[in-house]
Design a protein around this motif. Structure first.
Motif, mmCIF file in Angstrom:
data_model
loop_
_atom_site.group_PDB
_atom_site.id
_atom_site.type_symbol
_atom_site.label_atom_id
_atom_site.label_comp_id
_atom_site.label_asym_id
_atom_site.label_seq_id
_atom_site.Cartn_x
_atom_site.Cartn_y
_atom_site.Cartn_z
ATOM 1 N N ILE A 45 -4.932 18.038 -42.265
ATOM 2 C CA ILE A 45 -3.580 17.921 -41.716
ATOM 3 C C ILE A 45 -3.073 19.285 -41.258
ATOM 4 N N ALA A 46 -3.233 20.287 -42.108
ATOM 5 C CA ALA A 46 -2.794 21.642 -41.759
ATOM 6 C C ALA A 46 -3.535 22.640 -42.636
ATOM 7 N N GLN A 47 -3.744 23.844 -42.101
ATOM 8 C CA GLN A 47 -4.355 24.932 -42.862
ATOM 9 C C GLN A 47 -3.549 26.188 -42.624
ATOM 10 N N GLY A 48 -3.492 27.064 -43.630
ATOM 11 C CA GLY A 48 -2.713 28.283 -43.512
ATOM 12 C C GLY A 48 -3.255 29.241 -42.466
ATOM 13 N N ASP A 49 -2.351 29.992 -41.861
ATOM 14 C CA ASP A 49 -2.752 30.987 -40.859
ATOM 15 C C ASP A 49 -3.606 32.090 -41.471
ATOM 16 N N LEU A 50 -3.482 32.300 -42.774
ATOM 17 C CA LEU A 50 -4.177 33.386 -43.436
ATOM 18 C C LEU A 50 -5.458 32.921 -44.125
ATOM 19 N N LEU A 98 0.610 14.386 -34.413
ATOM 20 C CA LEU A 98 0.008 15.711 -34.234
ATOM 21 C C LEU A 98 -1.513 15.610 -34.125
ATOM 22 N N ARG A 99 -2.092 14.733 -34.913
ATOM 23 C CA ARG A 99 -3.545 14.546 -34.833
ATOM 24 C C ARG A 99 -3.946 13.967 -33.477
ATOM 25 N N GLU A 100 -3.192 12.992 -33.007
ATOM 26 C CA GLU A 100 -3.501 12.374 -31.709
ATOM 27 C C GLU A 100 -3.329 13.383 -30.574
ATOM 28 N N ARG A 101 -2.282 14.188 -30.650
ATOM 29 C CA ARG A 101 -2.057 15.188 -29.593
ATOM 30 C C ARG A 101 -3.150 16.242 -29.574
ATOM 31 N N ALA A 139 -6.245 15.859 -30.481
ATOM 32 C CA ALA A 139 -7.446 15.244 -29.916
ATOM 33 C C ALA A 139 -7.342 15.165 -28.392
ATOM 34 N N ARG A 140 -6.161 14.782 -27.878
ATOM 35 C CA ARG A 140 -5.996 14.695 -26.423
ATOM 36 C C ARG A 140 -6.137 16.060 -25.770
ATOM 37 N N LEU A 141 -5.544 17.086 -26.398
ATOM 38 C CA LEU A 141 -5.619 18.422 -25.819
ATOM 39 C C LEU A 141 -7.050 18.948 -25.832
ATOM 40 N N MET A 142 -7.783 18.701 -26.918
ATOM 41 C CA MET A 142 -9.170 19.145 -26.960
ATOM 42 C C MET A 142 -9.994 18.413 -25.903
ATOM 43 N N ARG A 143 -9.756 17.140 -25.738
ATOM 44 C CA ARG A 143 -10.486 16.391 -24.704
ATOM 45 C C ARG A 143 -10.171 16.935 -23.303
ATOM 46 N N ALA A 144 -8.914 17.248 -23.060
ATOM 47 C CA ALA A 144 -8.539 17.805 -21.755
ATOM 48 C C ALA A 144 -9.186 19.166 -21.543
ATOM 49 N N THR A 145 -9.293 19.941 -22.610
ATOM 50 C CA THR A 145 -9.914 21.263 -22.517
ATOM 51 C C THR A 145 -11.405 21.143 -22.239
ATOM 52 N N ILE A 146 -12.084 20.234 -22.947
ATOM 53 C CA ILE A 146 -13.516 20.035 -22.726
ATOM 54 C C ILE A 146 -13.781 19.539 -21.309
ATOM 55 N N ALA A 147 -12.878 18.712 -20.789
ATOM 56 C CA ALA A 147 -13.059 18.165 -19.444
ATOM 57 C C ALA A 147 -13.105 19.253 -18.378
ATOM 58 N N ILE A 203 -16.024 26.643 -31.733
ATOM 59 C CA ILE A 203 -15.262 26.043 -30.637
ATOM 60 C C ILE A 203 -13.818 26.524 -30.665
ATOM 61 N N LYS A 204 -13.271 26.720 -31.852
ATOM 62 C CA LYS A 204 -11.891 27.244 -31.945
ATOM 63 C C LYS A 204 -11.828 28.677 -31.397
ATOM 64 N N HIS A 205 -12.904 29.464 -31.564
ATOM 65 C CA HIS A 205 -12.962 30.793 -30.950
ATOM 66 C C HIS A 205 -12.924 30.683 -29.425
ATOM 67 N N VAL A 206 -13.632 29.698 -28.894
ATOM 68 C CA VAL A 206 -13.724 29.550 -27.437
ATOM 69 C C VAL A 206 -12.435 28.979 -26.861
ATOM 70 N N PHE A 207 -11.831 28.031 -27.584
ATOM 71 C CA PHE A 207 -10.601 27.376 -27.127
ATOM 72 C C PHE A 207 -9.494 27.607 -28.163
ATOM 73 N N PRO A 208 -8.951 28.806 -28.244
ATOM 74 C CA PRO A 208 -8.013 29.140 -29.325
ATOM 75 C C PRO A 208 -6.660 28.461 -29.222
ATOM 76 N N ASN A 209 -6.321 27.902 -28.078
ATOM 77 C CA ASN A 209 -4.971 27.362 -27.908
ATOM 78 C C ASN A 209 -4.819 25.925 -28.397
ATOM 79 N N VAL A 210 -5.917 25.295 -28.790
ATOM 80 C CA VAL A 210 -5.821 23.930 -29.305
ATOM 81 C C VAL A 210 -5.356 23.996 -30.755
ATOM 82 N N PRO A 211 -4.294 23.263 -31.123
ATOM 83 C CA PRO A 211 -3.792 23.313 -32.506
ATOM 84 C C PRO A 211 -4.844 22.794 -33.485
#
Length: 559
Positions: free
Chosen positions: A56-61, A218-221, A223-231, A297-305
């Motif tokens: 659901i969520a993880q700390g920034d640190l 938030l989970r659905e959003r 997933a949609r953003l990651m799919r749009a990024t991969i596209a 993948i998070k390194h490559v696409f850092p803007n996906v929550p």
């Protein structure tokens, strides 16, 4: 049909969940006894779904490598722990149940609201020792997991808020410096208790149903953003590979073969062709293997929550039959800090062929795991010192790589040497740039570090599980490889020892006056070195980063 939440409420709840995790992170590191947790921040806290353990969520640190492993670990707890109660805290460090290595000890706390289980709070902390053949747990020659330390299945360490003295006694009877671990245990449990209070306050304010709806949206959003990024990545099949120096027992490289297929808005990762399971401790459990791909993948696409939805479009073919799918009793002490970074490096190498303008040369990719355990006669007590060290990042389209950056898998940092010298009978004689270690390129790699630590008092045993000692981090698009990891023991009697496996060794006896000298890897270079701007070459020369004005020639390198 449920009405979607307004953007303001959704954003506030998203940040509220994040803040709960951040407060757990801060409470954990500020209360912990061990410098590796309190100073190096080798830990993480998060919130996980009640039904399936999904993130659901993880700390920034928190360390990114724990994003996937704690999710899978929570799933294992849900499957194995019957009847969780309020204020229970379950402990587990079993690598094969959603873990990493034995030193990463995980706590899980069920969160109840209005008498019902709403979610799980969990954290991971790197304990300096969990028993095993060598102080610190990084046994370079282990051939089974029992040699690496105490393996704890999911059991209730706290039952309705009360610490179970019998389970605690079992743990303390099987680890070194047991009296100091109680401080880390209480800090780890207290962090989860703070998370419980903060999350309850968030639900009190917005209501259980509204927060649950926000988590779902938030989970659905994500997933949609990651799919749009991969596209946006061109469809196709891309191959990359990376190599682990050796497994610590057999002196041969281990291959990671990474084939990434991009098809529309999904990515598939196949590691078929990687080396088979190895004898030594460089096997990776599947939770760590998957998490390594996620963090890459998070390194490559850092803007996906960051939540479970982020990784739904990522399809991973389980690499059964390889060293990336370790099963009991394979040793795994090197999986979290070293193999995970080689997996990420293979992902980067593959995607560079697809989106070179968004990628970078390989970073140092080693946590520099160095452990020293012994007895301090002045303080009249034993100790285990664990050191994390940084290295160079790879060059990238926008410039040179970062020098002395943290590992690919996390934000863990080197502990202040003043703290280490206060806690342990050592003296750091040098802590400086490993000049010349950055790979050549239009944009060169960043530099690793060079440290020299001298034993001041008492006899001790040194062990290390590092990597990139055989070859340095990969350059890309014509860039050169970064400098390799190098370790040398200089004994007071004049002897010099370079480990046979270069950056992996265990049980080296050191006495007062003996020195351990370490040079960590530099990052790979990006692009043709001939295209490097003349003024940048001159700047490197003037600063003495390369050439005769740099440090002594590297030692022990093997191509």
């Amino acid at each position: 049909m449920t009405t979607a939440l307004d953007p303001v409420t959704l954003g506030v709840i998203q940040n509220g969940l994040q803040q709960v995790c951040n407060e757990m992170d801060l409470a954990f590191c500020r209360a912990a006894f061990s410098p590796v947790i309190a100073e190096a921040m080798d830990r993480s806290d998060g919130i996980y779904a009640a039904e399936d353990g999904a993130l659901i969520a993880q700390g920034d640190l928190g360390l990114p490598v724990f994003v996937g492993t704690m999710q899978y670990g929570t799933q294992a707890v849900i499957e194995r722990v019957a009847d969780p109660q309020p204020d229970d805290v379950i402990i587990c460090n079993d690598p094969y149940l959603g873990g990493t290595h034995l030193m990463d000890v995980r706590f899980y706390r069920p969160f109840f609201y209005d008498g019902e289980l709403f979610c799980w709070l969990a954290n991971t902390g790197h304990w300096p020792d969990t028993g095993g053949m060598v102080p610190g747990g990084f046994s370079a020659r282990a051939t089974e997991v029992e040699q690496e330390g105490l393996r704890i299945p999911p059991v209730k360490l706290f039952k309705r808020g009360e610490l179970d003295p019998e389970i605690l006694a079992i743990i303390q009877s099987n680890i070194r410096i047991a009296d100091q671990r109680i401080g880390d245990i209480k800090a780890q449990a207290a962090a989860l208790k703070i998370g419980d209070k903060r999350l309850a306050a968030l639900l009190d304010r917005y209501g259980k149903d509204t927060v649950a709806q926000a988590i779902k949206e938030l989970r659905e959003r994500a997933a949609r953003l990651m799919r749009a990024t991969i596209a946006e990545v061109p469809d196709g099949t891309y191959y990359g590979e990376a190599f682990v120096d050796s497994d610590g027992v057999v002196d041969e490289p281990l291959k990671i073969a990474m084939t990434i297929t991009v098809d529309g808005d999904e990515m598939t990762f196949d590691m078929a062709g990687s080396s088979p399971p190895c004898r030594g401790p460089m096997n990776s459990v599947i939770a760590t293997t998957r998490s390594s791909i996620y963090l890459a993948i998070k390194h490559v696409f850092p803007n996906v929550p960051l939540n479970a939805g982020t990784y739904e479009p990522l399809k991973i073919v389980d690499p059964k039959g390889t060293f990336l799918y370790a099963e009991y009793p394979r040793p795994v002490s090197g999986c979290a800090a070293e193999v995970s970074q080689r997996i990420a490096e293979a992902v980067f190498a593959a995607l560079t062929k697809a989106i070179p303008d968004r990628l970078f040369a390989a970073p140092a990719g080693s946590s520099g795991n160095f452990a020293l355990g012994g007895y301090d006669p002045d303080k009249g007590r034993s100790y285990v010192m664990y050191v994390i060290s940084g290295g160079g990042y790879g060059g990238h389209p926008g410039g040179d790589g970062l020098t002395n950056g943290c590992s690919t898998i996390g934000i863990s940092k080197s502990q202040p040497i003043e703290v280490l010298e206060q806690y342990y009978p050592v003296l750091f004689e040098r802590y400086a740039l490993a000049e010349g270690s950055g790979g050549a390129g239009e944009h060169r790699g960043g530099f690793g570090i060079n440290y020299r630590v001298r034993v001041r008092r008492g006899e001790a045993r040194a062990s290390m599980v590092m990597d990139h000692g055989r070859t340095g981090p990969q350059g890309v698009l014509g860039g050169g490889d970064g400098g390799a990891n190098q370790v040398r023991f200089e004994f007071a009697d004049g002897r010099v020892h370079v480990p046979a496996h270069l950056s992996k060794e265990q049980d080296i006896t050191v006495l007062p006056g003996d020195v351990i000298d370490v040079r960590t890897p530099g990052g790979g270079g990006y692009g043709d070195p001939a295209k490097r701007a003349a003024e940048r070459i001159e700047d490197d020369r003037v600063k003495g980063y390369y050439g005769e004005s740099g440090p002594d020639a590297p030692f022990g390198r093997r191509d």
